[in-house]
Design an enzyme around this catalytic site. Structure first.
Site, PDB file in Angstrom:
ATOM      1  N   GLY A 109       0.885  -1.319  -0.044  1.00 24.18           N
ATOM      2  CA  GLY A 109       0.172  -0.020   0.008  1.00 24.18           C
ATOM      3  C   GLY A 109       0.587   1.305  -0.118  1.00 24.18           C
ATOM      4  N   GLY A 159       2.703   3.561   1.212  1.00 28.05           N
ATOM      5  CA  GLY A 159       3.346   3.748   2.820  1.00 28.05           C
ATOM      6  C   GLY A 159       3.976   5.045   2.986  1.00 28.05           C
ATOM      7  NE  ARG A 160       8.895   6.077  -0.062  1.00 28.85           N
ATOM      8  CZ  ARG A 160      10.033   6.202  -0.604  1.00 28.85           C
ATOM      9  NH1 ARG A 160      10.960   6.960   0.351  1.00 28.85           N
ATOM     10  NH2 ARG A 160      10.694   5.576  -1.497  1.00 28.85           N
ATOM     11  CG  ASP A 202      10.834   6.996   7.656  1.00 33.05           C
ATOM     12  OD1 ASP A 202      10.183   6.990   6.751  1.00 33.05           O
ATOM     13  OD2 ASP A 202      12.224   7.289   7.690  1.00 33.05           O
ATOM     14  NE  ARG A 246       1.112   1.994  -6.718  1.00 31.83           N
ATOM     15  CZ  ARG A 246       2.295   2.641  -6.826  1.00 31.83           C
ATOM     16  NH1 ARG A 246       3.403   1.815  -7.089  1.00 31.83           N
ATOM     17  NH2 ARG A 246       2.671   3.873  -6.461  1.00 31.83           N
ATOM     18  CG  ASP A 284       5.015  -3.288  -5.031  1.00 24.15           C
ATOM     19  OD1 ASP A 284       5.681  -4.348  -5.236  1.00 24.15           O
ATOM     20  OD2 ASP A 284       5.587  -2.293  -4.395  1.00 24.15           O
ATOM     21  CG  ASN A 285       7.489  -0.642  -7.527  1.00 26.31           C
ATOM     22  OD1 ASN A 285       6.720  -0.094  -6.771  1.00 26.31           O
ATOM     23  ND2 ASN A 285       8.756  -1.169  -7.183  1.00 26.31           N
ATOM     24  CG  ASP A 339       6.530   3.615  -7.523  1.00 27.00           C
ATOM     25  OD1 ASP A 339       5.805   4.409  -7.092  1.00 27.00           O
ATOM     26  OD2 ASP A 339       5.636   2.262  -6.939  1.00 27.00           O
TER      27      ASP A 339
END
Length: 492
Positions: free
Chosen positions: A85, A87-88, A119, A177, A249-250, A259
């Site tokens: 998913g 994530g950032r 993060d 994607r 996923d890319n 990506d």
């Protein structure tokens, strides 16, 4: 920048989580793309506003924004990784430009429920690379996500070392994607899988909607994605571009380059070149990219099987990939050689040249551009010396001379195509300038000191990659030896 809710939002709560961006401390402008500003229908002065700086940094929401993080899954390095998913990244909404409708996304805007061990932040280094390469690929004519701007911050972020944070504002007609389809299929959520498929057909592949049966529409979509992916890979290969992380996923459902991580335009040509230090097995080496693209398409087909009549329907949709890719690549290689027609022996001619380049690790971009500059004189004179700069890159001069004679005869066989026309075709097909790693690195190191002129100069040159720009010889030159020491990984 006024936005409207994204159409993706209409798919429902199973597809995303609503949340806002996390503020970025003390943001500042790093760069902005005038081309992307125009494509969004924004005023040229857009990046000179404190309010827009706050919006691009995640410190304020643009009017009409409805931010959300999308869920998807995928195969990473050939292994099922489960739920992934955004994530950032956060999808803010959509904006209608003069010619297209764009999804607008912030990358590096903080933690989401899909961050896993991350993060949620992006660093200045990787953000500059994505910003520059997105816009460079667009200028080269390669389908790609776009980058509107970058903002930076002194906020510390740990990667291999402590770096500073940044946010990229990304654009695309859709960020869907292959992994979105895998997510719902693997979980047995077939209603959601069907809704996603029909959504993509309705908004992005309307020709597929003409089929009366749902399975037929799904098969038509898979075939269309197969063709687009084959064409994209042909463009990558012809430019010597390595993506570095071709996980499912890319992979864009629209056939976009998406990506940008440890990507690279090759310097010395090596078909087995691995640009990603994290890729120990060489899964994503340059020569492997077409095969991996097909493997990823098989994963997409597997995900779509619940919506198809049978396995044969999926196979039929995938079957044209290899021939379509081969044809598209040969057409581009012919253009790189100044040939306007496709003939049966052309593959042998281009393959023999690529083998010569690989044997000596000739600089890929520089060689082809030099060949373009010398073709007209050589075609008229038959003196291989007229190909001097290109020929000088190869120690096997006798082998190259023999190849060049074959090439000249092939050029001269196109009676309706003059040497000058061949040169013009080659110069449109062989860029003078690509985003080499050492150029990106120099711009990054300057930007880390808040010196943005090198980035701006490089960005402006990359916007005209086929032109002989004045005062840009240093940017267009072959890579220095130290460039081979630049290490890129999945955190790049």
């Amino acid at each position: 920048m006024e936005l409207q809710s994204s159409r993706f939002e209409s798919l429902g709560a199973a597809f995303y989580t609503r949340l806002g961006p996390q503020p970025l401390a003390d943001p500042y402008w790093v760069g902005c793309s005038p081309a992307a500003v125009a494509d969004l229908g924004l005023p040229a002065a857009w990046p000179h506003s404190a309010a827009h700086l706050a919006q691009a940094s995640g410190n304020a929401l643009a009017p009409g924004a409805s931010p959300l993080a999308s869920v998807y899954s995928g195969h990473q390095f050939g292994v099922w990784a489960g739920q992934l998913g955004d994530g950032r990244a956060l999808l803010l909404g959509e904006r209608a430009g003069p010619e297209a409708l764009w999804e607008v996304q912030l990358k590096g805007s903080g933690l989401t429920p899909y961050s896993r061990m991350g993060d949620g932040r992006a660093v200045l280094r990787s953000s500059i690379r994505e910003f520059l390469c997105s816009e460079a690929m667009h200028a080269l004519g390669v389908p790609s996500t776009r980058a509107l701007c970058i903002t930076g911050s002194p906020t510390a972020v740990r990667r291999e070392r402590i770096e500073t944070a940044a946010v990229v504002t990304r654009l695309a007609p859709s960020f869907i994607r292959f992994g979105h389809f895998e997510h719902f299929s693997r979980r047995g959520l077939h209603a959601e899988l069907r809704a996603l498929t029909e959504f993509v057909i309705a908004h992005h592949y309307p020709d597929c909607a003409a089929w009366p049966q749902p399975a037929q529409r799904t098969a038509a979509l898979l075939a269309a994605v197969t063709r687009r992916t084959a064409e994209l890979l042909a463009q990558w290969q012809a430019l010597g571009f390595c993506h570095g992380v071709m996980n499912t996923d890319n992979m864009s459902i629209l056939g976009l380059t998406i990506d940008y991580g440890p990507f690279q335009f090759m310097d010395g040509f090596d078909p087995q070149h691995i640009c990603n230090h994290s890729d120990d097995g060489g899964r994503y080496a340059w020569a492997q990219q077409p095969r991996i693209a097909l493997w990823n398409l098989y994963c997409l087909a597997q995900a779509l099987l619940p919506l198809l009549d049978d396995l044969e329907q999926a196979r039929a949709a995938l079957q044209p990939f290899e021939s379509h890719f081969a044809g598209a690549l040969q057409q581009r290689l012919n253009a790189k050689l100044g040939l306007s027609e496709l003939r049966p022996d052309d593959a042998q001619l281009s393959d023999d040249l690529l083998r010569l380049l690989a044997d000596e690790r000739a600089d890929f971009t520089w060689f082809w551009r030099c060949l373009s500059d010398g073709v007209a004189d050589y075609a008229h004179s038959a003196r291989v010396a007229d190909l001097g700069p290109a020929r000088a890159q190869l120690q096997q001069s006798d082998a190259f001379d023999a190849w060049a004679r074959r090439w000249r005869e092939r050029l001269r066989s196109e009676a309706a195509h003059t040497p000058e026309q061949a040169r013009a075709l080659m110069r449109r097909s062989n860029p003078r300038l690509v985003l080499r790693n050492h150029l990106a690195q120099a711009a990054i190191e300057a930007a880390e000191q808040r010196q943005f002129e090198p980035l701006q100069r490089l960005q402006a040159a990359l916007a005209q990659p086929y032109d002989d720009l004045p005062d840009c010889d240093d940017l267009a030159a072959a890579a220095p030896d130290w460039a081979a020491q630049i290490v890129l990984s999945c955190s790049s």
